[in-house]
Design an enzyme around this catalytic site. Sequence first.
Site, PDB file in Angstrom:
ATOM      1  N   THR A   8       0.809  -1.222   0.000  1.00  0.00           N
ATOM      2  CA  THR A   8       0.000   0.000   0.000  1.00  0.00           C
ATOM      3  C   THR A   8       0.842   1.272   0.000  1.00  0.00           C
ATOM      4  O   THR A   8       0.486   2.257  -0.651  1.00  0.00           O
ATOM      5  CB  THR A   8      -0.934   0.009   1.239  1.00  0.00           C
ATOM      6  N   ASP A  32       1.426  -6.406  -4.689  1.00  0.00           N
ATOM      7  CA  ASP A  32       0.597  -6.437  -3.494  1.00  0.00           C
ATOM      8  C   ASP A  32       1.139  -7.639  -2.715  1.00  0.00           C
ATOM      9  O   ASP A  32       1.350  -8.708  -3.292  1.00  0.00           O
ATOM     10  CB  ASP A  32      -0.859  -6.686  -3.897  1.00  0.00           C
ATOM     11  N   SER A  33       1.370  -7.493  -1.425  1.00  0.00           N
ATOM     12  CA  SER A  33       2.094  -8.554  -0.709  1.00  0.00           C
ATOM     13  C   SER A  33       1.274  -9.831  -0.570  1.00  0.00           C
ATOM     14  O   SER A  33       1.805 -10.853  -0.128  1.00  0.00           O
ATOM     15  CB  SER A  33       2.580  -8.069   0.650  1.00  0.00           C
ATOM     16  N   SER A  34       0.009  -9.821  -0.970  1.00  0.00           N
ATOM     17  CA  SER A  34      -0.718 -11.099  -0.973  1.00  0.00           C
ATOM     18  C   SER A  34      -0.187 -12.017  -2.077  1.00  0.00           C
ATOM     19  O   SER A  34      -0.481 -13.204  -2.098  1.00  0.00           O
ATOM     20  CB  SER A  34      -2.234 -10.878  -1.069  1.00  0.00           C
ATOM     21  N   ASP A  82      -0.002  -7.177   4.420  1.00  0.00           N
ATOM     22  CA  ASP A  82      -0.726  -8.452   4.517  1.00  0.00           C
ATOM     23  C   ASP A  82       0.169  -9.638   4.859  1.00  0.00           C
ATOM     24  O   ASP A  82      -0.205 -10.501   5.645  1.00  0.00           O
ATOM     25  CB  ASP A  82      -1.478  -8.735   3.208  1.00  0.00           C
ATOM     26  N   ARG A  96      -3.069 -26.056  14.372  1.00  0.00           N
ATOM     27  CA  ARG A  96      -3.507 -24.931  15.221  1.00  0.00           C
ATOM     28  C   ARG A  96      -4.538 -25.468  16.203  1.00  0.00           C
ATOM     29  O   ARG A  96      -5.710 -25.650  15.887  1.00  0.00           O
ATOM     30  CB  ARG A  96      -4.074 -23.798  14.370  1.00  0.00           C
ATOM     31  N   THR A 133      -0.821 -22.877  19.216  1.00  0.00           N
ATOM     32  CA  THR A 133      -2.176 -22.562  19.716  1.00  0.00           C
ATOM     33  C   THR A 133      -2.913 -21.532  18.847  1.00  0.00           C
ATOM     34  O   THR A 133      -2.284 -20.650  18.251  1.00  0.00           O
ATOM     35  CB  THR A 133      -2.147 -22.062  21.176  1.00  0.00           C
ATOM     36  N   GLN A 134      -4.227 -21.657  18.824  1.00  0.00           N
ATOM     37  CA  GLN A 134      -5.070 -20.669  18.129  1.00  0.00           C
ATOM     38  C   GLN A 134      -5.168 -19.375  18.940  1.00  0.00           C
ATOM     39  O   GLN A 134      -5.600 -18.347  18.417  1.00  0.00           O
ATOM     40  CB  GLN A 134      -6.493 -21.213  17.942  1.00  0.00           C
ATOM     41  N   CYS A 135      -4.823 -19.438  20.225  1.00  0.00           N
ATOM     42  CA  CYS A 135      -4.915 -18.231  21.061  1.00  0.00           C
ATOM     43  C   CYS A 135      -3.875 -17.213  20.613  1.00  0.00           C
ATOM     44  O   CYS A 135      -2.772 -17.578  20.217  1.00  0.00           O
ATOM     45  CB  CYS A 135      -4.629 -18.564  22.520  1.00  0.00           C
TER      46      CYS A 135
HETATM   47  N1  ASP Z   1      -2.779  -5.523   0.244  1.00  0.00           N
HETATM   48  C1  ASP Z   1      -1.700  -4.673   0.708  1.00  0.00           C
HETATM   49  C2  ASP Z   1      -0.419  -5.484   0.697  1.00  0.00           C
HETATM   50  O1  ASP Z   1      -0.199  -6.272   1.566  1.00  0.00           O
HETATM   51  C3  ASP Z   1      -1.991  -4.178   2.093  1.00  0.00           C
HETATM   52  C4  ASP Z   1      -0.961  -3.238   2.663  1.00  0.00           C
HETATM   53  O2  ASP Z   1       0.106  -3.013   2.172  1.00  0.00           O
HETATM   54  O3  ASP Z   1      -1.255  -2.661   3.725  1.00  0.00           O
HETATM   55  O4  ASP Z   1       0.352  -5.340  -0.237  1.00  0.00           O
END
Ligand code: ASP
Length: 344
Positions: free
Chosen positions: A14, A58-60, A91, A247, A278-280
């Site tokens: 972002t 985009d880091s996804s 992300d 998890r 753990t999921q916690c």
């Molecule tokens: N979708 C964006 C990413 O991870 C979100 C961000 O940067 O805040 O690239």
Amino acid sequence: MTRPKILIIYTGGTIGMIEDPTTHALRPFDFSHLIENVPKVKMLDYSIDNYQFKNPIDSSNMNFEHWRDIASIIERNYNLYDGFVVLHGTDTMAYTASALTFMLENLDKPVIITGSQLPIGEVRTDGEENLITALQIAASRRPDGRSTVREVAILFEDYLWRGCRATKRSADNFNAFQSNNYPALAHVGLDIDYDYEALAHKETTGSLKVNYGMDPNVIELTLNPGLNASFLNHALNAPGLKGVILRSYGAGNAPDTEWFNKALSEAIERGIVILNVTQCVHGPVRAGRYLAGEKLLDMGVISGHDITFEAAITKMMHLFGQNIPIEEVRQKLTRPMAGEMTIR
Ligand code: ASP
């Protein structure tokens, strides 16, 4: 002391995005646009160079090939710079921070990862402050001339977190990251207040060694009441599967049913490594505290103590990527390698 030399590695996220005029969706943009929006960087008396991903992402879309690219840029430039600032989407920032921690063995310089919730071109952006603070942290030195931070860390808004201890906690708060089981390495206010106890103290014994091997043949299985037996068996029998992050509930508990125990113990007999996380969000796995957790330990499920999911999965990818015997993988999962967990 000489003028600090910092290399900025821009991967996308972002922080450098602009709005698509037709769809209004945010998309990654180039580095010159980003830096033009932060004229204050010139006020820092540092020598700053930059390296940008050919196609900022985009880091996804981040994967282990990108991690190798970042690690290789750091390796090639290691002796030329005092510190590195990696600009990255939020992300998957905690995954990248964890992966780099395991890949960069003997790291003795700061690798500060940051990004922002609002693009740098927006009036209320958090990107400008994050970038400037990250540069200041990367340039910070102790009286003996060594870098203050000598590990991979995430700087976001008010805090500096250990990279392999951090988790993204908010999709809209400027304080987007948190370590639930480890203190902040620094608090950012009027000053940058470092917690010298929390910062890594390791005495590096050799020069930087980059472990490029990463094996993606690992999955995570999150328990939920009513978990479907055939789905679980299907996942555990996936061809090529080497490791599972389980998890579990609370202090590391799982259902004590026959089919579940059988599925897990058969997988372990087939050589699949299972790590219990753990999921916690806070607190460790305490294997053996409850009967429901003790069973897992008896079967050979390894306790992940207070490790984050991000560190657990990247540690497994890293260990399987080293072509070491499975017993060594199991051994290394039981102990902290880079400050990623605390054994009580
Ligand atoms: N979708 C964006 C990413 O991870 C979100 C961000 O940067 O805040 O690239």
